[in-house]
Design a protein around this motif. Structure first.
Motif, mmCIF file in Angstrom:
data_model
loop_
_atom_site.group_PDB
_atom_site.id
_atom_site.type_symbol
_atom_site.label_atom_id
_atom_site.label_comp_id
_atom_site.label_asym_id
_atom_site.label_seq_id
_atom_site.Cartn_x
_atom_site.Cartn_y
_atom_site.Cartn_z
ATOM 1 N N PRO A 110 0.820 -1.207 0.000
ATOM 2 C CA PRO A 110 0.000 0.000 0.000
ATOM 3 C C PRO A 110 0.856 1.260 0.000
ATOM 4 O O PRO A 110 2.054 1.205 0.238
ATOM 5 C CB PRO A 110 -0.799 -0.124 1.288
ATOM 6 N N LEU A 111 0.166 2.407 -0.206
ATOM 7 C CA LEU A 111 0.876 3.676 -0.244
ATOM 8 C C LEU A 111 1.363 4.054 1.150
ATOM 9 O O LEU A 111 0.597 4.109 2.103
ATOM 10 C CB LEU A 111 -0.068 4.760 -0.787
ATOM 11 N N GLN A 112 2.690 4.272 1.261
ATOM 12 C CA GLN A 112 3.306 4.762 2.488
ATOM 13 C C GLN A 112 4.338 5.803 2.109
ATOM 14 O O GLN A 112 5.036 5.653 1.101
ATOM 15 C CB GLN A 112 3.984 3.619 3.252
ATOM 16 N N MET A 113 4.403 6.856 2.915
ATOM 17 C CA MET A 113 5.391 7.898 2.671
ATOM 18 C C MET A 113 6.131 8.164 3.974
ATOM 19 O O MET A 113 5.506 8.335 5.024
ATOM 20 C CB MET A 113 4.716 9.167 2.152
ATOM 21 N N HIS A 114 7.445 8.157 3.901
ATOM 22 C CA HIS A 114 8.297 8.399 5.064
ATOM 23 C C HIS A 114 9.172 9.614 4.796
ATOM 24 O O HIS A 114 9.727 9.763 3.692
ATOM 25 C CB HIS A 114 9.186 7.175 5.331
ATOM 26 N N ARG A 115 9.227 10.471 5.777
ATOM 27 C CA ARG A 115 10.072 11.652 5.639
ATOM 28 C C ARG A 115 11.508 11.271 6.020
ATOM 29 O O ARG A 115 11.751 10.657 7.050
ATOM 30 C CB ARG A 115 9.565 12.784 6.531
ATOM 31 N N VAL A 116 12.391 11.651 5.143
ATOM 32 C CA VAL A 116 13.815 11.376 5.344
ATOM 33 C C VAL A 116 14.555 12.710 5.342
ATOM 34 O O VAL A 116 14.356 13.524 4.435
ATOM 35 C CB VAL A 116 14.367 10.452 4.238
#
Length: 864
Positions: A110-116
């Motif tokens: 699924p769609l996941q977004m992680h801030r790096v």
């Protein structure tokens, strides 16, 4: 090389705590030095995100940067985050510490977004630098010891330990170096240690060196030339050594923002002061100073987003000789106003996307940025309605554009997504951007025929390989998905594969015959054509082709009676006492063709005595034209020709020998005698029929009487249950039922007529043909009287005096074109076809017909 190794040794990274997407804190943070060479590994981001190596490709791990330039990439095989281009910390962050480069790690399915966050640490790659490598100071010889002379500060783009740390001055007898700190900036000053004597030394050369705190240390130099001047022993002194003010960035040009003031204790020209910007100032583009008054005004448009703080030095010079000067520092802060519209940044875009993409498929990653501060910098992004897409917020001002409904390339092959960003300022500012998303084709439409069924007419005996018809189908898909091949599905026609009859061109759908057709063997057959596209998987649809074979006149008439199986000549007998109109025999023939090609005509081709016999043109009945006389030969030979109505005409002949005998009795008389004899069984049946007829007649009379009473009452009450007719309809005598005995060649029939002859009135007929030896039940159904107009003109007033028998038989051609088949043992309903009664001279019988009328005017005949 050693320097690069040193930088690599300083690489370090760490993963920090993971927070929900609604926060601005980073989920993963790495620290790297600037200027890493391309391909250097920052860290294993797949491992830090908790991903197995096999899922990196499946979940489409990608890195997006809101700066628009991709400084980093992902090694999909190892999951390493690697450097993708030159990283210059000074170009990215300037003097800001720490220098953090925000990224987004995006996972699908699924769609996941992680801030790096990548913290870029400074390396000592910039040496201190003076804007001018030379500086000239005019110092009067009368200046007392301890006098200070401000020098130009060096600039070092590096920060923290790599920034400017110290100044040093070359060894000399007269000057020493003092460094003061103002707003974190180190400012060098020259201090006069002992008085100058121009006569001893008019010019002094000094070297000012600026050093940073890096390892190794980097330095920059400036050459200072001191010119010793004669008397003007008081220089200007500012009221304040430091001036500070604030100004809005939208202040108009020529607005006065600040005034500086200096005092010179000298008199005359030595006390007159002029104001100038110091040599190192770079803000003369935005500000101007009045040389006489010291008023500073705005010269150019201020932009807080480009520069939020302006610092410079002002020099006050007198007009003495030698000229004396004083210095002060000015700091101008620029306040923010909502003068910047939000900026929409497309960090990644997948276009085109397949039209079968599921809901939630990531199409684009979008971020917003507003250069303003506070509420002026808060942005809300919205999507114009009416498209199957939606915005999914991720972290901070970042969004994912995902599908939100089914896509159909055949309906819309491209979408122009209108994005609108609005900030929270007062008044709010907005901006828009259009994102074009193409839809790629998938094979989701089967080929569609122009018609669901086709009708084809093919003549029999036509040449093989002739084209029968062409079918066509259309597929709205593209490319191979729209390429169509035609084929014929396996089926059989009379237990023979349909492929034996026809074949189809797979490319254009043209259908050809593989052999000539014989109407007498096959009249109609069906072909199931399939159109199949070249998609994967393929889709198909079917259409039915009805092939009707058109008859040609390729069959000659075949004689059924008299039979010539024993010889070529048929032998018949007749009494010499026969009168004119005596039925001698009947020639019956059939034609395997149909329609006009099967209409038969009979004529007497040759005869021993042509004046004695005649042949009915349509029925083939052979009758005497006159009474037989004693002078007529006892042996007569007739040649009868039968022709069809086709083109070209086909014909055949039959020869009949007729033997005229004296004392020959017709079999019918004997038969009549037999039927006259008392018979108990026939008597009982007759009684039953009479009783039935009486009962039905009584019921009919009662029904008519009741209807008449109701109609009479209804007419008095203003409404009628009867059907109103015009006077002309009531006066039409043809509306009355009539019973007539008619003939159609050898076929005798009773017909009941009712109504207008030109309307669809009811007509009932019982057909009698001289071909039976059995007692039959004859049923009739309503028919249009207009079909029998011609046959009603032929009325036979008397039945032949010969014997009659009764039998079921198929009649091939009727006046109205019906194909009537005898059904011997079938009882009502009224749609049963007709029974025929045929004459045969060998036997005798009597006939009794009982009839009754139903309310639907169905006439039924019972014949025994």
């Amino acid at each position: 090389m050693m320097e690069s190794l040193f930088f690599l040794r300083r690489i370090w990274w760490c993963c920090v705590f993971i927070l929900p997407w609604s926060t601005i804190e980073a989920q993963i943070r790495y620290t790297i030095p600037e200027e890493l060479r391309e391909g250097s590994v920052v860290g294993n981001i797949a491992k830090d995100l908790g991903l197995d190596g096999s899922k990196i490709i499946d979940r489409k791990l990608q890195i997006a940067s809101e700066t628009g330039k991709q400084y980093f990439a992902v090694d999909v095989e190892k999951g390493d985050l690697i450097v993708n281009g030159r990283i210059d910390r000074e170009g990215l962050c300037g003097y800001n510490v720490p220098c953090v480069l925000p990224l987004q790690a995006v996972l699908e399915n699924p769609l996941q977004m992680h801030r790096v966050e990548i913290e870029v640490q400074d390396i000592n790659d910039n040496a201190p630098n003076f804007k001018s490598n030379e500086r000239i100071l005019n110092v009067p010889e009368s200046v007392n010891s301890g006098a200070k002379f401000l020098l130009e500060s060096a600039i070092d783009s590096d920060v923290q330990s790599n920034s400017l740390k110290s100044y040093s001055l070359s060894i000399n007898e007269h000057f020493a170096l003092n460094v003061k700190t103002q707003d974190g900036v180190k400012i060098p000053e020259l201090i006069l240690k002992q008085p100058l004597d121009r006569e001893k030394q008019a010019v002094h050369k000094l070297i000012l060196t600026a050093a940073d705190g890096g390892n190794p240390v980097r330095t920059g130099t400036c050459e200072i030339t001191i010119v010793v001047l004669d008397n003007n022993d008081n220089g200007p002194e500012f009221e304040k050594p430091f001036y500070e003010t604030t100004v809005n960035e939208n202040e108009p040009i020529h607005t006065e923002i600040l005034r500086v003031r200096a005092i010179d204790l000298d008199e005359g020209l030595n006390g007159e002061i002029e104001y100038f910007f110091a040599d190192q100032i770079s803000d003369t583009t935005f500000f101007i100073i009045n040389q006489q008054t010291g008023v500073i005004t705005i010269k150019g448009e201020l932009d807080r987003e480009k520069a939020s703080l302006h610092k410079f030095d002002i020099v006050a010079k007198d007009k003495g000789n030698p000229q004396m000067e004083g210095h002060c520092s000015v700091k101008i802060k620029v306040n923010d106003v909502n003068d910047n519209a939000p900026d929409i940044i497309i960090t990644s875009l997948s276009s085109p996307i397949p039209e079968n993409s599921s809901n939630g498929t990531v199409v684009s990653l979008i971020s917003t940025k507003d250069a303003d501060l506070g509420e002026n910098g808060k942005v809300k992004l919205a999507l114009a309605p009416g498209t199957p897409f939606r915005l999914s917020p991720t972290v901070s001002n970042h969004y994912a554009l995902v599908t939100n409904g089914p896509l159909d390339r055949e309906t819309y092959s491209e979408y122009k997504i209108e994005l609108n960003a609005v900030d929270a300022g007062s008044p709010p500012l907005s901006s828009g951007k259009t994102v074009t998303i193409g839809i790629s084709d998938v094979n989701d439409n089967p080929p569609m025929f122009s018609e669901k069924s086709y009708t084809v007419y093919a003549e029999e005996n036509s040449a093989h390989d002739s084209i029968l018809c062409s079918v066509s189908a259309h597929d709205p898909d593209l490319g191979e998905n729209a390429k169509i091949s035609y084929s014929i599905l396996d089926s059989k026609v009379q237990d023979v594969p349909v492929s034996s009859y026809i074949y189809i061109n797979a490319e254009n759908g043209s259908i050809f015959s593989m052999q000539s057709f014989d109407y007498e063997k096959i009249k109609v057959f069906q072909i199931l054509v399939q159109a199949k596209d070249h998609g994967s998987p393929f889709l198909s649809s079917n259409a039915t082709v009805h092939v009707f074979i058109l008859d040609r006149n390729d069959n000659t008439p075949a004689v059924i009676y008299p039979s010539t199986s024993i010889g070529s000549v048929s032998h018949q007998r007749m009494p010499r006492s026969a009168k004119a109109g005596h039925l001698v025999t009947k020639v019956t023939a059939v034609d395997a063709d149909s329609g006009h090609n099967a209409w038969l005509f009979y004529r007497l081709a040759e005869a021993t005595d042509a004046s004695l016999f005649s042949v009915n043109l349509h029925t083939g009945e052979v009758r005497t034209k006159r009474a037989v006389s004693e002078q007529d030969d006892s042996s007569q030979r007739l040649m009868i020709e039968i022709k069809d109505n086709g083109e070209p005409i086909q014909s055949t002949t039959v020869t009949v020998d007729i033997l005229i005998e004296d004392g020959f009795h017709e079999p019918i008389s004997d038969y009549r005698e037999k039927t006259i004899e008392p018979n108990k069984k026939s008597g009982k049946i007759t009684l039953y029929l009479i009783i039935s007829l009486a009962s039905v007649s009584l019921m009919c009379l009662m029904t008519f009487f009741i209807l008449l009473v109701k109609c009479a009452r209804g007419s008095r009450g203003g409404s009628s249950c009867c059907i109103r007719r015009t006077d002309s309809e009531y006066k039409n005598p043809n509306r009355n039922l009539q019973i007539q005995l008619n003939t159609d060649g050898p076929i005798k029939y009773v017909e009941v007529l009712g109504g207008d002859m030109m309307s669809q009135s009811q007509s009932f007929g019982s057909y009698l043909s001289p071909m039976s030896e059995f007692s039959d039940l004859t049923l009739v159904k309503p028919s249009s009287t207009t079909n029998f107009t011609d046959t009603l003109n032929v009325l036979d007033a008397s039945l032949p005096d010969s014997a009659w028998t009764f039998e079921s038989q198929q009649v091939s051609a009727w006046p109205n074109g019906w194909d009537r088949t005898a059904q011997r043992d079938l009882l009502p309903p009224p749609d049963i076809m007709l029974k025929t009664i045929t004459h045969r001279p060998e036997t005798k019988c009597t006939a009794l017909a009982a009839m009754y009328l139903t309310t639907e005017y169905n006439l039924e005949f019972y014949t025994f």
